[in-house]
Design a protein around this motif. Structure first.
Motif, PDB file in Angstrom:
ATOM      1  N   TYR A 135       0.969  -1.054   0.048  1.00 33.57           N
ATOM      2  CA  TYR A 135      -0.071  -0.003   0.197  1.00 33.57           C
ATOM      3  C   TYR A 135       0.796   1.277  -0.077  1.00 33.57           C
ATOM      4  O   TYR A 135       1.625   1.470   0.683  1.00 33.57           O
ATOM      5  CB  TYR A 135      -0.972  -0.019   1.304  1.00 33.57           C
ATOM      6  CG  TYR A 135      -1.888   0.950   1.487  1.00 33.57           C
ATOM      7  CD1 TYR A 135      -3.303   0.769   1.153  1.00 33.57           C
ATOM      8  CD2 TYR A 135      -1.350   2.148   2.112  1.00 33.57           C
ATOM      9  CE1 TYR A 135      -4.201   1.700   1.214  1.00 33.57           C
ATOM     10  CE2 TYR A 135      -2.478   3.318   2.431  1.00 33.57           C
ATOM     11  CZ  TYR A 135      -4.063   2.965   2.082  1.00 33.57           C
ATOM     12  OH  TYR A 135      -4.700   3.830   2.243  1.00 33.57           O
ATOM     13  N   THR A 175       0.136  -2.944 -10.413  1.00 30.87           N
ATOM     14  CA  THR A 175      -0.606  -1.741  -9.729  1.00 30.87           C
ATOM     15  C   THR A 175      -1.432  -0.963 -10.701  1.00 30.87           C
ATOM     16  O   THR A 175      -1.062  -1.075 -12.061  1.00 30.87           O
ATOM     17  CB  THR A 175       0.664  -0.724  -9.292  1.00 30.87           C
ATOM     18  OG1 THR A 175      -0.112   0.229  -8.426  1.00 30.87           O
ATOM     19  CG2 THR A 175       1.471  -0.140 -10.174  1.00 30.87           C
ATOM     20  N   ALA A 223     -10.102  -3.740  -9.136  1.00 34.97           N
ATOM     21  CA  ALA A 223      -9.762  -4.140  -7.917  1.00 34.97           C
ATOM     22  C   ALA A 223      -9.513  -5.549  -7.867  1.00 34.97           C
ATOM     23  O   ALA A 223      -8.596  -6.075  -7.192  1.00 34.97           O
ATOM     24  CB  ALA A 223     -10.585  -3.506  -6.763  1.00 34.97           C
ATOM     25  N   LEU A 275      -1.362  -1.124  -3.955  1.00 33.52           N
ATOM     26  CA  LEU A 275      -2.371  -0.147  -3.815  1.00 33.52           C
ATOM     27  C   LEU A 275      -1.976   1.304  -3.936  1.00 33.52           C
ATOM     28  O   LEU A 275      -1.063   1.321  -2.891  1.00 33.52           O
ATOM     29  CB  LEU A 275      -3.491  -0.675  -2.864  1.00 33.52           C
ATOM     30  CG  LEU A 275      -3.911  -1.969  -2.637  1.00 33.52           C
ATOM     31  CD1 LEU A 275      -4.823  -2.288  -1.676  1.00 33.52           C
ATOM     32  CD2 LEU A 275      -4.686  -2.701  -4.127  1.00 33.52           C
ATOM     33  N   GLU A 292      -7.735   4.359  -3.050  1.00 36.24           N
ATOM     34  CA  GLU A 292      -8.207   3.465  -3.988  1.00 36.24           C
ATOM     35  C   GLU A 292      -9.323   2.643  -3.505  1.00 36.24           C
ATOM     36  O   GLU A 292     -10.305   2.415  -4.243  1.00 36.24           O
ATOM     37  CB  GLU A 292      -7.394   2.866  -5.050  1.00 36.24           C
ATOM     38  CG  GLU A 292      -6.641   1.651  -4.512  1.00 36.24           C
ATOM     39  CD  GLU A 292      -5.901   0.551  -5.487  1.00 36.24           C
ATOM     40  OE1 GLU A 292      -4.806   1.131  -5.870  1.00 36.24           O
ATOM     41  OE2 GLU A 292      -6.643  -0.141  -5.918  1.00 36.24           O
ATOM     42  N   GLU A 293      -8.967   2.291  -2.153  1.00 39.05           N
ATOM     43  CA  GLU A 293      -9.854   1.270  -1.444  1.00 39.05           C
ATOM     44  C   GLU A 293     -11.125   1.925  -1.057  1.00 39.05           C
ATOM     45  O   GLU A 293     -12.217   1.214  -0.479  1.00 39.05           O
ATOM     46  CB  GLU A 293      -9.117   0.625  -0.321  1.00 39.05           C
ATOM     47  CG  GLU A 293      -8.940   1.558   0.990  1.00 39.05           C
ATOM     48  CD  GLU A 293      -7.864   2.511   0.844  1.00 39.05           C
ATOM     49  OE1 GLU A 293      -7.414   2.847  -0.197  1.00 39.05           O
ATOM     50  OE2 GLU A 293      -7.342   3.038   2.132  1.00 39.05           O
ATOM     51  N   TYR A 342     -12.852  -4.386  -0.799  1.00 39.06           N
ATOM     52  CA  TYR A 342     -11.216  -4.590  -0.698  1.00 39.06           C
ATOM     53  C   TYR A 342     -10.801  -5.534   0.331  1.00 39.06           C
ATOM     54  O   TYR A 342     -10.147  -6.434   0.151  1.00 39.06           O
ATOM     55  CB  TYR A 342     -10.720  -3.206  -0.553  1.00 39.06           C
ATOM     56  CG  TYR A 342     -10.306  -2.458  -1.971  1.00 39.06           C
ATOM     57  CD1 TYR A 342     -11.075  -1.695  -2.776  1.00 39.06           C
ATOM     58  CD2 TYR A 342      -8.814  -2.568  -2.395  1.00 39.06           C
ATOM     59  CE1 TYR A 342     -10.866  -1.170  -3.720  1.00 39.06           C
ATOM     60  CE2 TYR A 342      -8.528  -2.152  -3.657  1.00 39.06           C
ATOM     61  CZ  TYR A 342      -9.527  -1.176  -4.550  1.00 39.06           C
ATOM     62  OH  TYR A 342      -8.968  -0.707  -5.727  1.00 39.06           O
TER      63      TYR A 342
END
Ligand code: NOJ
Ligand code: CA
Length: 571
Positions: free
Chosen positions: A15, A335, A362, A374, A378-379, A476
């Motif tokens: 992340y 990614t 995703a 990630l 974005e989550e 997610y």
């Protein structure tokens, strides 16, 4: 026999934290370590195994921290070294590894090394950077460009020479052919490794060396085209053409063969440390894997995100090409966005089904073979924010594009529209933590360093999504959880099932456990009926449409629009 047990950096979900925009702990409108520490529980609950921090070092911020003035310290606005150590300790206590951004190509022009280097021609640090006499007409030594606009050469009146910069003129390139540079930088690397950091994301390694014979380039792109390349959301073919044209324009400033020896040296340094430290390359060139075990551990599969539409055929072609080229033992790394490009929900959307498409993508990045990385936000489905005023822009590359557009004849309105559209600010806005003033990033009334995207009030925030089982955030979470407990997903081999246009179907087969999973992603807004010749029966282990735990028959499969399905094959 080869030990098949995967290493932590192969199975973990990574992340990227953009420190300036992640969490503001002291209420000054800028993210910091106190804020980041407070969010570690959140990252743990998401299932994150490693974070990569964009630069956290002291910097004049001409390039948002990628212009470093001290490699062994913390920017005061982010906290102190003690705060960093606390962050590292608290992350480790939660099983989260920490990678730093390592910027080798250049320093800030405010770095003491450069201040010394430019002070006189006979300063001992003169040769730490790349200085050249003017051309006979007094102009720059050759026609090389900076990727951020204008000549790559900046004249220094005090000493009557030009210095070289691939990026902004405030980011002079180091002379890596000088062994003293290498030693000084390796000291900085050891400083962080000794402290316990788990590795580095390597910035711009392709630009570390230039062709010493310095031929003029024959590229045909205009300045404005250079500034727009890789920043516009364009169809894959156009992206590819632009990439080729960029390679031509920068051919002597890029990808020189010596860089591989340097990467081997850095790898050998890392390997003297216990704990399996890791290097990730910000460059899509597979050559940086070396023989698969002597250069970088991971190299981003950037071609996967160089498109404005992720289609089944596009992914299959990408995987076929990428996986077939990896040297034995090399591990992929996927990614879909980062701090330099459009956010994935915006970049690959069709304007009508953006959220559904983002959900499919995703699932893609979390089920393809390789380590997924990630990008913060974005989550929860954060989107780009297009700024509306020139004085709001913080990305100097976009400001250069504004001026290049004006020079090209654009009106101020047209130039601003272009600059705002390609500005990297669009994806760097503060993380949206709550439906509260400043999205809960900073206290009410504080002016944040970049404006907060007002769509935090439309459900795009962590706090509200926490409580909604169907939210993007919990989607997610579910995906990451199923990935973590399914060997086929975190370590299996990838094989496409068919050539369908509407959906992507592939298997992931893990020899070690004998497990095979089928992943089906309907990338179209239409329902699809299909027959997948993989097995008679399978048990659904993840579904976007409530099939979890149920049996399915892959040979008779009806998919809803944008349906995502992961099933374990049974016989
Ligand atoms: C790549 C980084 O991701 C980008 O943000 C930066 O501007 C350049 N390298 C220069 O360091
Ligand atoms: Ca702060």
């Amino acid at each position: 026999m080869m030990n098949k047990t995967k290493r932590w950096w192969q199975t973990a979900v990574f992340y990227q934290i953009y420190p300036r925009s992640f969490a503001d702990g002291n209420g000054d409108g800028i993210g910091d370590f106190t804020g980041m520490i407070a969010k570690l529980d959140y990252l743990q609950s998401l299932g994150i195994g490693a974070v990569w921090l964009s630069p956290h070092y002291p910097s004049p911020n001409v390039d948002c921290g990628y212009d470093i003035s001290d490699y062994t310290n913390v920017a005061p606005e982010y906290g102190t070294l003690e705060d960093f150590k606390r962050f590292l300790q608290e992350a480790h206590a939660r099983g989260i590894r920490v990678l730093l951004d390592l910027v080798l190509n250049h320093t800030s022009d405010q770095h003491p090394w450069f201040v010394e280097s430019r002070s006189s021609r006979d300063n001992p640090k003169r040769d730490w950077y790349i200085w050249h006499d003017p051309a006979p007409d007094g102009g720059p030594p050759n026609n090389w460009w900076s990727v951020f606009g204008g000549s790559a050469w900046e004249f220094d009146a005090r000493t009557g020479q030009y210095y070289y910069h691939f990026f902004f003129k405030e980011q002079p390139d180091l002379n890596w052919r000088n062994p003293a540079v290498k030693q000084a930088m390796w000291d900085a690397v050891r400083f962080w490794l000794d402290m316990g950091v788990d590795g580095f994301r390597l910035d711009a390694i392709g630009t570390i060396y230039e062709d010493p014979t310095m031929p003029n380039h024959q590229g045909t792109l205009s300045q404005l085209e250079v500034l727009r390349a890789w920043r516009e959301n364009l169809p894959a073919e156009q992206m590819q053409q632009l990439t080729n044209a960029m390679m031509e324009t920068f051919r002597y400033q890029f990808g020189q063969p010596e860089v591989h020896d340097l990467m081997k040296e850095l790898r050998a340094l890392l390997d003297t440390y216990a704990g399996d430290r890791v290097l990730i390359g910000e460059d899509d060139d597979i050559a940086y894997y070396g023989n698969g075990d002597d250069e970088l551990h991971l190299v981003f599969n950037f071609p996967l995100m160089r498109t404005n539409r992720i289609t089944p055929a596009f992914v299959r072609a990408n995987q076929a090409e990428r996986l077939s080229k990896l040297p034995p033992g090399a591990w992929p790394c996927n990614t879909l966005n980062n701090h330099d490009v459009s956010r994935m929900r915006t970049a690959f959307g069709d304007g009508e089904h953006d959220l559904s498409i983002a959900r499919v993508n995703a699932a893609l990045v979390l089920t393809l073979k390789g380590t997924p990385v990630l990008y913060n936000g974005e989550e929860i489905g954060m989107t780009d924010l297009i700024l509306s005023r020139l004085d709001q822009l913080r990305d100097n590359q976009a400001i250069n594009a504004y001026h290049a557009a004006i020079a090209d004849g654009a009106t101020p309105e047209q130039a601003l529209a272009l600059a705002a559209r390609i500005s990297r600010d669009r994806c760097r806005t503060p993380m949206q933590w709550a439906n509260a003033p400043n999205a809960g990033f900073s206290p009410a009334g504080v002016e944040t360093w970049l404006p907060v995207n007002p769509n935090y009030a439309e459900g795009i925030n962590v706090a509200e999504q926490e409580h909604d089982p169907d939210s993007m955030l919990n989607y997610y979470r579910r995906l990451i959880r199923v990935r973590q407990r399914t060997p086929a997903l975190y370590q299996g081999e990838y094989a496409p099932v068919d050539e369908a246009e509407e959906y992507l179907a592939f298997t992931r087969r893990d020899e070690e456990s004998g497990q095979t999973c089928l992943v089906v992603l309907n990338m179209s807004p239409e329902p699809v009926a299909t027959s997948l010749p993989v097995a008679d029966r399978a048990r659904c282990i993840f579904s976007s449409h409530g099939r979890e735990g149920r049996g399915i028959a892959p040979r008779h499969l009806h998919l809803a629009p944008f349906e995502v399905l992961i099933a374990e094959l049974e016989g």
